[in-house]
Design an enzyme around this catalytic site. Structure first.
Site, PDB file in Angstrom:
ATOM      1  N   GLY A  86       0.847  -1.197   0.000  1.00 56.50           N
ATOM      2  CA  GLY A  86       0.000   0.000   0.000  1.00 56.50           C
ATOM      3  C   GLY A  86       0.871   1.231   0.000  1.00 56.50           C
ATOM      4  O   GLY A  86       2.101   1.137  -0.011  1.00 56.50           O
ATOM      5  N   GLY A  88       2.879   3.382   1.488  1.00 51.42           N
ATOM      6  CA  GLY A  88       3.574   3.411   2.770  1.00 51.42           C
ATOM      7  C   GLY A  88       4.259   4.737   3.039  1.00 51.42           C
ATOM      8  O   GLY A  88       4.647   5.032   4.156  1.00 51.42           O
ATOM      9  N   ASP A 121       9.696   4.448   7.296  1.00 55.67           N
ATOM     10  CA  ASP A 121       9.463   5.713   8.006  1.00 55.67           C
ATOM     11  C   ASP A 121       8.519   6.641   7.248  1.00 55.67           C
ATOM     12  O   ASP A 121       8.223   7.745   7.703  1.00 55.67           O
ATOM     13  CB  ASP A 121      10.792   6.428   8.272  1.00 55.67           C
ATOM     14  CG  ASP A 121      11.553   6.749   6.984  1.00 55.67           C
ATOM     15  OD1 ASP A 121      11.024   6.460   5.886  1.00 55.67           O
ATOM     16  OD2 ASP A 121      12.666   7.283   7.083  1.00 55.67           O
ATOM     17  N   ASP A 244       3.005  -4.512  -8.192  1.00 53.90           N
ATOM     18  CA  ASP A 244       2.536  -3.290  -7.523  1.00 53.90           C
ATOM     19  C   ASP A 244       3.109  -2.048  -8.186  1.00 53.90           C
ATOM     20  O   ASP A 244       2.723  -0.928  -7.844  1.00 53.90           O
ATOM     21  CB  ASP A 244       2.893  -3.314  -6.029  1.00 53.90           C
ATOM     22  CG  ASP A 244       4.378  -3.554  -5.792  1.00 53.90           C
ATOM     23  OD1 ASP A 244       4.873  -4.618  -6.199  1.00 53.90           O
ATOM     24  OD2 ASP A 244       5.034  -2.685  -5.212  1.00 53.90           O
TER      25      ASP A 244
HETATM   26  P1  AMP Z   1       8.626   0.224  -3.995  1.00 52.26           P
HETATM   27  O1  AMP Z   1       9.810  -0.627  -3.917  1.00 52.26           O
HETATM   28  O2  AMP Z   1       8.961   1.684  -4.093  1.00 52.26           O
HETATM   29  O3  AMP Z   1       7.696  -0.192  -5.070  1.00 52.26           O
HETATM   30  O4  AMP Z   1       7.857   0.087  -2.602  1.00 52.26           O
HETATM   31  C1  AMP Z   1       7.351  -1.138  -2.163  1.00 52.26           C
HETATM   32  C2  AMP Z   1       6.496  -0.942  -0.935  1.00 52.26           C
HETATM   33  O5  AMP Z   1       7.268  -0.458   0.149  1.00 52.26           O
HETATM   34  C3  AMP Z   1       5.341   0.044  -1.107  1.00 52.26           C
HETATM   35  O6  AMP Z   1       4.234  -0.449  -0.422  1.00 52.26           O
HETATM   36  C4  AMP Z   1       5.893   1.295  -0.473  1.00 52.26           C
HETATM   37  O7  AMP Z   1       4.865   2.138  -0.006  1.00 52.26           O
HETATM   38  C5  AMP Z   1       6.720   0.740   0.680  1.00 52.26           C
HETATM   39  N1  AMP Z   1       7.805   1.638   1.060  1.00 52.26           N
HETATM   40  C6  AMP Z   1       8.951   1.895   0.394  1.00 52.26           C
HETATM   41  N2  AMP Z   1       9.716   2.785   1.065  1.00 52.26           N
HETATM   42  C7  AMP Z   1       9.043   3.114   2.181  1.00 52.26           C
HETATM   43  C8  AMP Z   1       9.313   3.991   3.293  1.00 52.26           C
HETATM   44  N3  AMP Z   1      10.429   4.721   3.371  1.00 52.26           N
HETATM   45  N4  AMP Z   1       8.379   4.054   4.272  1.00 52.26           N
HETATM   46  C9  AMP Z   1       7.255   3.330   4.220  1.00 52.26           C
HETATM   47  N5  AMP Z   1       6.951   2.489   3.211  1.00 52.26           N
HETATM   48  C10 AMP Z   1       7.829   2.377   2.197  1.00 52.26           C
HETATM   49 MG    MG Z   2       6.196   1.004  -5.812  1.00 51.17          MG
END
Ligand code: AMP
Ligand code: MG
Length: 471
Positions: A86, A88, A121, A244
């Site tokens: 989701g 995040g 974070d 995702d």
């Molecule tokens: P991504 O690799 O950018 O596609 O992110 C994968 C998942 O990790 C998604 O659900 C993001 O919202 C969550 N996510 C990545 N970095 C962070 C962060 N610094 N804080 C919270 N959630 C994160």
């Molecule tokens: Mg992503």
């Protein structure tokens, strides 16, 4: 700041998101704003320079009409099922309908924790924000469907990664942030109400002439296949093609560990976390089909006759490589100045790519300078290249230069340039960022003294061959 919000996702069933305010930051400062995009969205560009703009783009001030929320989704990450992901670190402020009639999301990325943050974070640091701004705006200028960057701010706060880094927030604009993983989330939970509502929403918003899930699948497949063909034509490696990160509207999304190839090799991988090369350049079309198979699977529960749907959807997914191959031929045909490429031209294209791979020719500069010594100099095997060029000369169109000028960029955002700009940004010097942004957002313009340095391939010592999510 006035943003003409007109929100629709916030009215969908409540299990599809969580209302979520951004977490305010200490001392926001604007790095960049996008006048052209603001105008398209119905935001007065004069307001981009106001003190309020920094507060809005940092999430400190919520403009009237916003309905801030975090979206829930799931996804296959590097092939492994993750049932709960989701937003995040992102908050959707709301939607606007632009002067082109297209509805778009305005999202703050790096806006603080949400119920989907898991151990994260909720923040972003300056490096990935600068990278996403540069590359997404470059992709738009290159003619590739993509999310865009409306603004970027520093937060005046520090974020802790492997080291202490300056925090930042990017304002991302997308036709929507709905992903294959959004469908997967509700399908995997058997939440038929949400799955049906999501499907109706996506059809109405992105595929209005689709009459149901089967046609939706066909049309998503066609857009995604065309998108990946465009990536291939630019030597673009997305780097994290998890389900995702597959936008259902067919836009490129998530510029974490992406990179453009310098010296060509089909097995190129940049992302430090892609240990097995799952998302290598040459694997992208195969992964595209795999991702569409996951989308098809998520749509099956909507179909009254499950067995018939499995058969029909399997056939639809098998059309992915057929559509992709046709798009690839169009893309690379244009790169060679062929007016109407036919199947017989495939060998001409792949023979050049093979020569390029053998000698590590620079991907962009070979195509940008085909027909001149600058291209020929990319090759060690001059005899091999000359033999190829003879065949090409016989085949290319009379107006080849014109066709090629629109298909072969002079400038792409090269990794070593992006890294240099980020390094300067960390010391507070944003001037190199703006210079590079100006260059990469006019990729087909003739080179000038100011832009020529950005067209140069990196030397061996300069080349940056690893990218990090570093989120
Ligand atoms: P991504 O690799 O950018 O596609 O992110 C994968 C998942 O990790 C998604 O659900 C993001 O919202 C969550 N996510 C990545 N970095 C962070 C962060 N610094 N804080 C919270 N959630 C994160
Ligand atoms: Mg992503």
């Amino acid at each position: 700041m006035r943003i003409p919000f007109d929100n629709s996702y916030a009215k969908l069933p409540s299990q599809m998101f969580t209302p979520q305010l951004p977490t305010p930051v200490k001392a926001p400062q604007i790095i960049a704003t996008n006048t052209e995009l603001a105008t398209l969205l119905g935001i007065d560009p004069a307001e981009l320079a106001s003190a309020d703009a920094a507060q809005v783009f940092a999430g400190n001030h919520i403009p009237d009409g916003a309905a801030p929320l975090a979206q829930v989704y799931a996804g296959h990450q590097f092939g492994n099922w993750n049932p709960q992901l989701g937003d995040g670190r992102a908050v959707l402020l709301g939607e606007v309908v632009g002067s082109d009639g297209i509805r778009r999301d305005i999202q703050l990325k790096g806006a603080g924790p949400t119920p989907y943050s898991r151990s994260g974070d909720g923040r972003a640091w300056l490096g990935p924000v600068m990278r996403e701004y540069l590359v997404s705006e470059a992709m738009h200028a290159l003619g590739v469907p993509t999310t865009r960057a409306l603004a970027a701010v520093t937060t005046g706060e520090r974020v802790l990664r492997e080291e202490i880094l300056p925090g930042a927030v990017i304002t991302r604009v997308a036709r929507s942030h709905i992903r294959v993983g959004t469908f997967q989330f509700f399908a995997s939970r058997g939440d038929m109400a949400a799955l049906a509502a999501l499907t109706d929403h996506v059809i109405a918003r992105h595929y209005p002439d689709a009459t149901g899930p089967a046609e939706l699948l066909d049309q998503v497949i066609a857009r995604y296949a065309a998108l990946i063909a465009k990536w291939m034509g630019l030597g673009f490696i997305h780097g994290v093609m998890n389900t995702d990160n597959v936008a259902i509207a067919g836009e490129t999304i998530d510029y974490g560990p992406c990179a453009f190839i310098d010296d060509f090799h089909p097995d190129s991988v940049f992302s430090a976390i892609d240990q097995y090369g799952r998302y290598a350049y040459s694997n992208q079309p195969g992964i595209g089909a795999w991702n569409m198979a996951q989308f098809a699977t998520a749509l099956i529960p909507l179909m009254p006759d499950r067995d018939a749907a499995i058969e029909a959807f399997t056939a639809a997914v098998h059309r992915f490589p057929v559509i992709y191959d046709a798009e690839w031929l169009k893309v690379f045909g244009a790169k060679l100045g062929i007016a109407e490429p036919v199947d017989d031209d495939r060998a001409l294209i792949t023979d050049l790519l093979d020569l390029m791979a053998k000698d590590g020719a620079d991907f962009s500069n070979t195509f940008a300078h085909l027909g001149t010594d600058t291209a020929r100099d990319q090759f060690l095997d001059r005899a091999g290249f000359d033999a190829w060029a003879m065949r090409w000369n016989l085949r290319k169109a009379a107006n080849a230069a014109e066709i090629m000028g629109k298909a072969n960029p002079q400038i792409i955002p090269r990794n070593h340039q992006i890294e240099a700009v980020i390094a300067a940004g960390r010391t507070g010097d944003m001037a190199p960022f703006h210079t590079l942004l100006a260059a990469v957002t006019a990729p087909y313009a003739p080179l000038t003294e100011a832009t020529a340095p950005f067209a140069r391939a990196p030397s061996k010592g300069e080349a940056v061959t690893r990218t990090f999510c570093g989120t």
